[in-house]
Write a protein that holds these residues in place. Sequence first.
Motif, mmCIF file in Angstrom:
data_model
loop_
_atom_site.group_PDB
_atom_site.id
_atom_site.type_symbol
_atom_site.label_atom_id
_atom_site.label_comp_id
_atom_site.label_asym_id
_atom_site.label_seq_id
_atom_site.Cartn_x
_atom_site.Cartn_y
_atom_site.Cartn_z
ATOM 1 N N ARG A 134 -41.896 -11.438 -1.015
ATOM 2 C CA ARG A 134 -40.616 -10.759 -1.018
ATOM 3 C C ARG A 134 -40.747 -9.419 -1.738
ATOM 4 N NH1 ARG A 134 -35.249 -13.657 -1.445
ATOM 5 N NH2 ARG A 134 -35.426 -15.283 0.103
ATOM 6 N N THR A 135 -39.988 -8.429 -1.253
ATOM 7 C CA THR A 135 -39.986 -7.143 -1.939
ATOM 8 C C THR A 135 -39.292 -7.320 -3.285
ATOM 9 O OG1 THR A 135 -37.886 -6.566 -0.942
ATOM 10 C CG2 THR A 135 -39.859 -5.851 0.235
ATOM 11 N N LYS A 180 -35.688 -8.072 -2.784
ATOM 12 C CA LYS A 180 -35.431 -9.434 -2.293
ATOM 13 C C LYS A 180 -35.716 -10.469 -3.387
ATOM 14 C CE LYS A 180 -34.725 -10.294 1.860
ATOM 15 N NZ LYS A 180 -33.404 -10.784 2.308
ATOM 16 N N TYR A 221 -37.956 1.336 -6.764
ATOM 17 C CA TYR A 221 -39.050 0.403 -6.479
ATOM 18 C C TYR A 221 -38.599 -0.738 -5.558
ATOM 19 C CZ TYR A 221 -41.920 2.522 -10.152
ATOM 20 O OH TYR A 221 -42.663 3.388 -10.910
ATOM 21 N N GLU A 222 -37.383 -0.621 -5.012
ATOM 22 C CA GLU A 222 -36.773 -1.734 -4.262
ATOM 23 C C GLU A 222 -37.673 -2.300 -3.171
ATOM 24 O OE1 GLU A 222 -35.258 1.060 -4.987
ATOM 25 O OE2 GLU A 222 -33.396 0.568 -6.041
ATOM 26 N N LYS A 223 -38.315 -1.396 -2.419
ATOM 27 C CA LYS A 223 -39.040 -1.847 -1.233
ATOM 28 C C LYS A 223 -40.507 -2.187 -1.516
ATOM 29 C CE LYS A 223 -35.411 -1.255 1.316
ATOM 30 N NZ LYS A 223 -34.573 -2.468 1.348
ATOM 31 N N ARG A 224 -40.929 -2.055 -2.773
ATOM 32 C CA ARG A 224 -42.323 -2.389 -3.087
ATOM 33 C C ARG A 224 -42.503 -3.898 -3.129
ATOM 34 N NH1 ARG A 224 -44.974 1.770 -6.393
ATOM 35 N NH2 ARG A 224 -43.895 3.697 -5.884
ATOM 36 N N PHE A 225 -43.745 -4.311 -2.950
ATOM 37 C CA PHE A 225 -44.069 -5.722 -3.144
ATOM 38 C C PHE A 225 -44.623 -5.916 -4.560
ATOM 39 C CE2 PHE A 225 -44.108 -5.734 1.524
ATOM 40 C CZ PHE A 225 -43.350 -6.869 1.749
ATOM 41 N N GLY A 250 -46.116 -9.154 2.263
ATOM 42 C CA GLY A 250 -46.574 -8.546 1.023
ATOM 43 C C GLY A 250 -47.962 -8.936 0.570
#
Lengths: 256, 253
Positions: free
Chosen positions: A90-91, A94, A126-130, B250
């Motif tokens: 999840r990102t 998420k 940084y929301e969309k980072r993993f 991811g």
Amino acid sequence: MYIEVQNACKKYIQDGAEFTALDNVSLDIEKGEFICLLGPSGCGKSTLLNAVAGFEKLNSGSIRIDGTEVSKPSIKNITIFQNYGLLPWRTVEKNVELGLETLKVPKEERHQIAAKYLELVGLMGYEKRFPHQLSGGQQQRVSIARGLAVNPDIIFMDEPFGALDAITRMKLQDDILKISRKAHKTIIFVTHDIEEAVFLADRIVVMMADPGRIKSIVKVPLMGHRDRTSADFLHVRDKIFELFNMKSDEYIEYVI
Amino acid sequence: MRKLREVKNVVVSLIVFVLLWQILFITSDFNENLFPSPYMALQALVETVTKGVLFTNILTSLYRFLIGYLASIIVAVALGLVLGQLPGVFQYINPVVQLIRPISPTAWMPFIVLLFGIGDVPAIVIIFIAAFFPVLLSTVTAVRNINPVYLKVSQNFAISQPELTWKVILPAAFPQIASGIHLALGSAWIFLVAGEMVGAQSGLGYQIIDARNNIRADILLATIIVIGVIGIILDGLIKVIERRILAAWGGQV
């Protein structure tokens, strides 16, 4: 009392030998307190935390939160783990929304709450980072944001900064202290780092190993902003050192 | 630069293979109808292509393969996700699985033909069996090996079934499940040919039997090469799909 631990006993069988992790431990915690459980490995501090958080069952004794017996983990009391416990598929966003999904918060509102807490822990953008694209300190911030997002009553922290380097650790200590003041949460924080405990806690529960028990409870008389180099801070730290018999005799003579 | 070297390796490897084949053809004293040269196999390949037989047979085989393989994966993963979470039940099922698993799927063939007759079904059933056990067992193992902290977090955030399975357990176990699915692809493709040789009147496996019956060793060899090439392509495709899913979830690719 808000949290009441009464005569908690917990034994494990390890390699055929019995090991007493908690021996008749009793502890009362008030609402809004920042409590550090401090002690060497094997003193039962993590066992006590896991039992209060509902992850482990006691052999005997009782734990009550707000008058209700603890039997299983609850979304009202969130645990922050040393290895972050982020879901790698999840990102960041998420991950923060995970608990909100259980609470059936509508999608639009979930985004807003996630954004609010990511801003609070300094991870805007940084929301969309993993998770694997973040540093250890940043991952733990995400985990803290995820915990705060469900607006819990209690936050349990199990050596949350143990895997971080010294400087990142101090930054996160500053932040968690600020957050705890702002959000008025009850926090129970497990650590083996004396300075960390003195820096954060309202009260330090000093524990000893074999069998795991509470040696003493030290009230930290430091208010508001804490300075790691101030005389008051060092005084409290020395008191804790004494409890662990780690202050050498010469040092005492020098002070006198 | 590395890509170029890889292409060079493939070309060299193929040239050496064809050369050895040609040398064997020249030096051996087999009848050339029984052991054809690379060129004769190529001509036979062109013949099957122009007649349209090859294309139809490839489509038939791929159709059976996809149905059997996909059905097998879906059933095996679903069952594995359930059994992996119920160790108490799995310990009673596992002995039977271990008993059936080492039996070659072709051993079921006479039985399957007797039950389902000749046609698409026997080949599909055999592929299903071939892919089923590796995927089932890798899924069960993957579910059991999930990092316990994910389960603790799920418990803490009150994630209950069925959300727990598809939100946490499936993605957490996916990398290991994917390697089982990938492994199963190879054996499923191998047993497709075996299934069609016995239980079908069409498809690439049947084309081999048909070539044998007509003593057309050139077509036989051409078909074998086609089967190998399709196997490589399928393997490449599943690698791409696997990587896509891992990246979307991811993973470090």
